[in-house]
Design a protein around this motif. Structure first.
Motif, PDB file in Angstrom:
ATOM      1  N   MET A 164       0.905  -1.049  -0.003  1.00 15.98           N
ATOM      2  CA  MET A 164      -0.040   0.060   0.135  1.00 15.98           C
ATOM      3  C   MET A 164       1.013   1.288   0.007  1.00 15.98           C
ATOM      4  O   MET A 164       0.410   2.396  -0.780  1.00 15.98           O
ATOM      5  N   THR A 165       1.966   1.102   0.542  1.00 12.75           N
ATOM      6  CA  THR A 165       2.871   2.401   0.759  1.00 12.75           C
ATOM      7  C   THR A 165       3.533   2.638  -0.755  1.00 12.75           C
ATOM      8  O   THR A 165       3.545   3.987  -0.946  1.00 12.75           O
ATOM      9  N   SER A 166       3.580   1.818  -1.523  1.00 11.95           N
ATOM     10  CA  SER A 166       4.195   1.953  -2.791  1.00 11.95           C
ATOM     11  C   SER A 166       3.423   2.609  -3.649  1.00 11.95           C
ATOM     12  O   SER A 166       3.592   3.547  -4.417  1.00 11.95           O
ATOM     13  N   PHE A 167       1.767   2.395  -3.443  1.00 13.45           N
ATOM     14  CA  PHE A 167       0.830   2.913  -4.389  1.00 13.45           C
ATOM     15  C   PHE A 167       0.608   4.709  -3.778  1.00 13.45           C
ATOM     16  O   PHE A 167       0.602   5.286  -4.782  1.00 13.45           O
ATOM     17  N   ALA A 168       0.781   4.632  -2.439  1.00 10.61           N
ATOM     18  CA  ALA A 168       0.648   6.070  -2.087  1.00 10.61           C
ATOM     19  C   ALA A 168       1.684   6.956  -2.527  1.00 10.61           C
ATOM     20  O   ALA A 168       1.719   8.109  -2.901  1.00 10.61           O
ATOM     21  N   ASP A 169       2.727   6.102  -2.341  1.00  7.26           N
ATOM     22  CA  ASP A 169       4.135   6.932  -2.608  1.00  7.26           C
ATOM     23  C   ASP A 169       4.143   7.477  -4.257  1.00  7.26           C
ATOM     24  O   ASP A 169       4.683   8.378  -4.847  1.00  7.26           O
ATOM     25  N   SER A 170       3.796   6.561  -4.976  1.00 10.36           N
ATOM     26  CA  SER A 170       3.800   6.720  -6.593  1.00 10.36           C
ATOM     27  C   SER A 170       2.724   7.570  -6.878  1.00 10.36           C
ATOM     28  O   SER A 170       2.781   8.493  -7.698  1.00 10.36           O
ATOM     29  N   LEU A 171       1.467   7.552  -6.047  1.00  9.36           N
ATOM     30  CA  LEU A 171       0.348   8.798  -6.137  1.00  9.36           C
ATOM     31  C   LEU A 171       0.882  10.029  -5.778  1.00  9.36           C
ATOM     32  O   LEU A 171       0.772  11.119  -6.683  1.00  9.36           O
ATOM     33  N   LYS A 172       1.588  10.072  -4.774  1.00  7.75           N
ATOM     34  CA  LYS A 172       2.337  11.581  -4.195  1.00  7.75           C
ATOM     35  C   LYS A 172       3.196  12.182  -5.361  1.00  7.75           C
ATOM     36  O   LYS A 172       3.313  13.269  -5.813  1.00  7.75           O
TER      37      LYS A 172
END
Length: 157
Positions: free
Chosen positions: A1-9
Motif C-alpha cells: 500500500m505504501t508504494s501506491f501512496a508514494d507513486s500517487l504523491k
C-alpha cells in the motif's frame, strides 16, 4: 500500500510542477515586460523633470522665482560679511565653532557664556546634533570673530 501512496504523491507532484512551470514562465514574461516599461517611464520622467527645470530657469517668473528669492534671503540673513572683505560671507559650521573655542582656549561653559546660550547648546552645535537658529547666527558669528582679550572681557562683564 505504501508504494501506491508514494507513486500517487510523486505523480501529483510531477503534474503540479508541469502546471506551475507554464504559469511561472508566463509570469516571468510579464514581469520582464513590466520592468522594461518601468525603466522607460523613469527615463521619461527624468527628461520631463529636466525640461521643467529648464523652463523654470528660463521663465524667471512665478512661484519658483519667489521661492528662490526667499531662499537667498534666508542664506543672507544667516551669513555675515567678513570685516574689510566685501562680498565674502562666513557661514556657521560646527568645525568653525570648535576651532574658535580651541583658539580662544575656552571651555564649553565659557563659550556658552560668551554666546549667551547654554553649555548643552554648545555641545550639540559642536557635535553636529543641532544648529543655532538662523536669527541668532549673525550675532554668534560676530562674537566668534572676537579676539581672545575681547572675548575674555565680555565673559567677565
Amino acid at each position: 500500500m505504501t508504494s501506491f501512496a508514494d507513486s500517487l504523491k510523486k505523480e501529483i507532484a510531477r503534474v503540479a510542477r508541469k502546471e506551475l512551470r507554464e504559469e511561472i514562465a508566463a509570469m516571468r514574461k510579464t514581469s520582464t515586460a513590466h520592468r522594461s516599461e518601468i525603466a522607460a517611464l523613469k527615463k521619461q520622467l527624468k527628461a520631463v523633470q529636466a525640461h521643467v527645470n529648464r523652463m523654470n530657469r528660463n521663465q524667471g517668473k512665478g512661484k519658483v522665482e519667489k521661492v528662490r528669492v526667499a531662499e537667498r534671503a534666508v542664506q543672507e540673513s544667516s551669513a555675515v560679511q567678513i570685516k574689510g572683505k566685501p562680498g565674502r560671507k562666513v557661514v556657521f559650521t560646527s568645525e568653525r565653532l570648535k576651532a574658535q573655542r580651541a583658539r580662544l582656549g575656552f571651555t564649553q561653559e565659557q563659550m556658552a557664556k560668551l554666546l549667551e546660550v547654554s553649555s548643552l547648546s554648545i555641545w550639540k552645535w559642536e557635535s553636529g546634533g543641532a544648529s543655532p537658529r538662523a536669527s541668532r547666527v549673525p550675532q554668534i558669528l560676530e562674537r566668534l570673530a572676537l579676539g581672545k582679550r575681547e572675548a575674555e572681557s565680555q565673559i567677565a562683564a
